[in-house]
Design an enzyme around this catalytic site. Structure first.
Site, mmCIF file in Angstrom:
data_model
loop_
_atom_site.group_PDB
_atom_site.id
_atom_site.type_symbol
_atom_site.label_atom_id
_atom_site.label_comp_id
_atom_site.label_asym_id
_atom_site.label_seq_id
_atom_site.Cartn_x
_atom_site.Cartn_y
_atom_site.Cartn_z
ATOM 1 C CG ASP A 41 -3.907 0.065 -22.679
ATOM 2 O OD1 ASP A 41 -4.465 1.065 -22.196
ATOM 3 O OD2 ASP A 41 -3.371 -0.816 -21.985
ATOM 4 C CB CYS B 187 -6.343 2.583 -16.794
ATOM 5 S SG CYS B 187 -7.212 1.713 -15.467
ATOM 6 C CG HIS C 212 -5.187 -1.626 -17.634
ATOM 7 N ND1 HIS C 212 -4.735 -0.369 -17.299
ATOM 8 C CD2 HIS C 212 -4.975 -1.747 -18.976
ATOM 9 C CE1 HIS C 212 -4.260 0.230 -18.371
ATOM 10 N NE2 HIS C 212 -4.401 -0.577 -19.407
#
Length: 672
Positions: free
Chosen positions: A489, A429, A473
């Site tokens: 995201d 991520c 994350h």
């Protein structure tokens, strides 16, 4: 006259008369095997758990000293000479000093206790030494709570305390069996539980760590930091440690809203992202709007002030601060497990009126970093009507690159965004968020990185949402005119399952999952859910019993500040009365025991004058058999006297007026 002296001398020796003080001192008593077994078991259970935290050589030496003492006990050998023990004590003290550099602090203190216990047991001979060894065992069991206060550690301490009490019982009752000693120790432990509960509820709670030295109490923990570089978050993907728990007053929010906000990173040096200073205030910089989500947040200690709250926290609350980059902070670093009742408004627009300096900083990039990404961003921004269209173009290009999501990304060099987008095309991520932010900033769109946690697993046993370090994350935020800061995201472009199903869904079949998250381990996850529900109950009700909760409980019981002082006074008076009663009972019992001992001693002296003194090793039953063999015509009477004494001396059920009965039986005995 001289012919009469030898018989009189023998009589004095048998009766222990005036010449007793002149005879040689008996050899020093040694540790009995049963007493040694209890003491060694308590010491082993006190030392072994510390091996997890102490240097290996200290734990091994401590257990080695216990093994040495066990060997001596098994062989019936005498303890080592005092000079050798003194040399060993000086050597271990020097070793601890060399290992830690000092003697003050938690770790060197525990190390000294571990080695001191082993050395103390090596010289144990008398009852005083046994009591000192038990005391050291209890200190070491208490020291376990300096490192960990979890339920398993509490169970270990309880078991160690039981063994330590067993050692004291074996010392006080040398003729009892192991089961009787264990039962007595368990009874003593159970009798102490009411006092423990009263003290737990009423004793003033002290907020803070159990161990008070700052250098020791607040050691580093794994988790997020105020910087992010390629690989920094993927390293947490293998960790099953719990970061936080949340109990919602209603249904939990959908996974797409489970973003637990942590550090906001706005400064980029070409490879690493850093947090910028933010202003704090007592209330949020936005007006909460839309649906409200109420929940109770339980945070594990991470030594920082981040609350890791859901976006976006609601109205102002005491002891909570709000920052200009939309975070919620505690008043002090979270050095112990903490609970917060919070509300979230995920639909609230934030940052609509942003300061120009903040927007300018959110577009800054180092001049010589990631040249290929800069060229791609210029190409995508050419001819765009606004920043929203640039966003769509960047997302479309990232989608077309077919980037791969992996827990084991390749190492990247100086131009990390370029290497990820054009060379490796595989990342976690932080790779996606960083590359996206570089592209957007190069295109002139204010962008920053937000790190925290996303998702969580609902425990079906207690209904808490559990968020682990593996849920760490990173995502991005862009600023659009009239809309403020919006969450984007980019990880969802390559692994949309990560948002809805967590890490296990995103990496299913990739062979990279931690073994606890694999599909074939469902039974093990169910077992973990049950254990974590029990541990959470312990954490909430026992470890979470802080000064505030104590005041709330006492208020519900009608014990406010004024009544509490009166109640404590009554309890203190009752405790004094109870201890005074127990003390008077013990004195009476001691006098009874003394009278019993005197009666038995007179009986043994009388039998010694008749030619059969009692040897030191003979108990009442052995002596009864010897007397019965010497005086067979009075065997029944002699056995009855010795058996009655044994019942009065060692038996759990003492007959009423037993001492008087024994004295009458002895007085009525007429030996021929």
């Amino acid at each position: 006259m001289s012919a009469e002296r030898p018989p009189r001398l023998l009589g004095l020796l048998r009766r222990g008369g005036p010449l007793r003080r002149t005879r040689a001192a008996p050899p020093a008593p040694t540790l009995r095997r049963d007493q040694g077994a209890w003491l060694l078991a308590a010491a082993a259970l006190a030392i072994a758990p510390h091996a997890v935290w102490l240097p290996g050589w200290i734990a091994a030496l401590g257990l080695g000293l216990l093994a040495w003492r066990a060997l001596l006990l098994w062989r019936g050998s005498r303890p080592p000479p005092g000079a050798l023990l003194l040399a060993l004590a000086l050597a271990v003290a020097a070793g601890v000093r060399l290992e830690f550099g000092h003697f003050f602090g938690r770790e060197p203190g525990v190390a000294v206790l571990v080695l001191l216990l082993g050395l103390k047991l090596l010289e144990t001979r008398a009852a005083r030494d046994i009591r000192a060894g038990v005391l050291l065992c209890l200190f070491l069991q208490l020291a376990l709570f300096f490192e960990d206060q979890s339920l398993p550690v509490a169970a270990l301490v309880l078991a160690g305390t039981l063994l330590a009490l067993g050692a004291l019982v074996a010392l006080a009752d040398p003729d009892g069996g192991e089961r009787e000693h264990l039962r007595t120790a368990a009874t003593l432990l159970a009798q102490g539980l009411p006092f423990m509960l009263v003290l737990f509820v009423l004793f003033p709670r002290i907020q803070g760590p159990l161990w008070g030295l700052p250098a020791d109490a607040f050691s580093a923990r794994t988790g997020l930091s105020e910087t992010m570089r390629p690989g920094s978050i993927s390293a947490l993907g293998q960790s099953e440690e719990i970061a936080l728990r949340a109990a919602f007053s209603g249904p939990p929010p959908p996974p797409a809203q489970r973003y637990w906000r942590g550090p906001v990173l706005g400064r980029f040096d070409g490879r690493e992202w850093h947090a910028d200073p933010a202003t704090e205030s007592a209330s949020p910089a936005y007006v909460p709007q839309g649906e409200r989500i109420d929940y109770l947040l339980t945070l594990e200690p991470h030594q920082r002030r981040w609350l890791l709250a859901l976006e976006h926290p609601g109205a102002a609350q005491p002891h909570i601060r709000y920052t200009s980059d939309l975070r919620a902070l505690a008043a002090e670093p979270l050095r112990a497990r903490a609970r917060f009742a919070l509300g979230a408004y995920p639909q609230t627009p934030v940052g609509v009126e942003e300061a120009p300096a903040v927007l300018a900083a959110a577009t800054a990039l180092p001049a010589d970093s990631n040249p290929r990404s800069r060229r791609l961003a210029a190409e995508l921004a050419a001819g765009a009507r606004d920043h929203a269209e640039i966003l769509e173009r960047v997302l479309g290009r990232l989608r077309a690159l077919r980037l791969g999501y992996t827990l084991r990304p390749p190492l990247l060099g100086r131009h990390s965004a370029d290497e990820f987008l054009f060379d490796t095309r595989r990342g976690f991520c932080e790779h996606f968020a960083s590359a996206f932010a570089v592209l957007m900033r190069a295109a002139g769109v204010p962008t920053r990185i937000v790190t925290g946690y996303q998702g969580g697993e609902l425990n079906p046993i207690d209904g808490h949402l559990v968020v682990r370090q593996s849920d760490a994350h990173a995502w991005a935020e862009i600023w659009l005119q009239g809309r403020g800061w919006l969450r984007v995201d980019p990880t969802a472009l390559a692994a949309p399952e990560r948002i809805d199903g967590g890490l296990a869904a995103a990496l299913a079949g990739a062979g990279e999952l931690p073994w606890m998250l694999r599909a074939d381990m469902a039974w093990l996850r169910d077992l973990r859910h049950r254990w974590e529900a029990v541990a959470n109950l312990w954490n909430q009700q026992v470890l979470g019993y802080n000064p505030e909760r104590q005041r709330e409980l006492l208020a519900r019981l009608g014990l406010g500040a004024g009544r509490l002082a009166q109640t404590l006074g009554v309890l203190a008076g009752a405790a004094v009365l109870l201890f005074a009663t127990l003390y008077a009972w013990s004195l009476r019992r001691s006098r009874t025991r003394d009278a019993l001992a005197e009666t038995w001693e007179r009986f043994c002296t009388r039998m010694g004058e008749r030619g059969l003194p009692r040897s030191p090793w003979q108990g009442p039953r052995d002596y009864a058999e010897a007397l019965a063999a010497r005086f067979p015509e009075h065997a029944a009477e002699l056995r009855e006297i010795c058996t009655l004494y044994a019942r009065l001396r060692y038996g759990p059920h003492v007959p009423e007026h037993g001492l008087r009965i024994l004295q009458n039986r002895i007085a009525s005995l007429r030996l021929k």
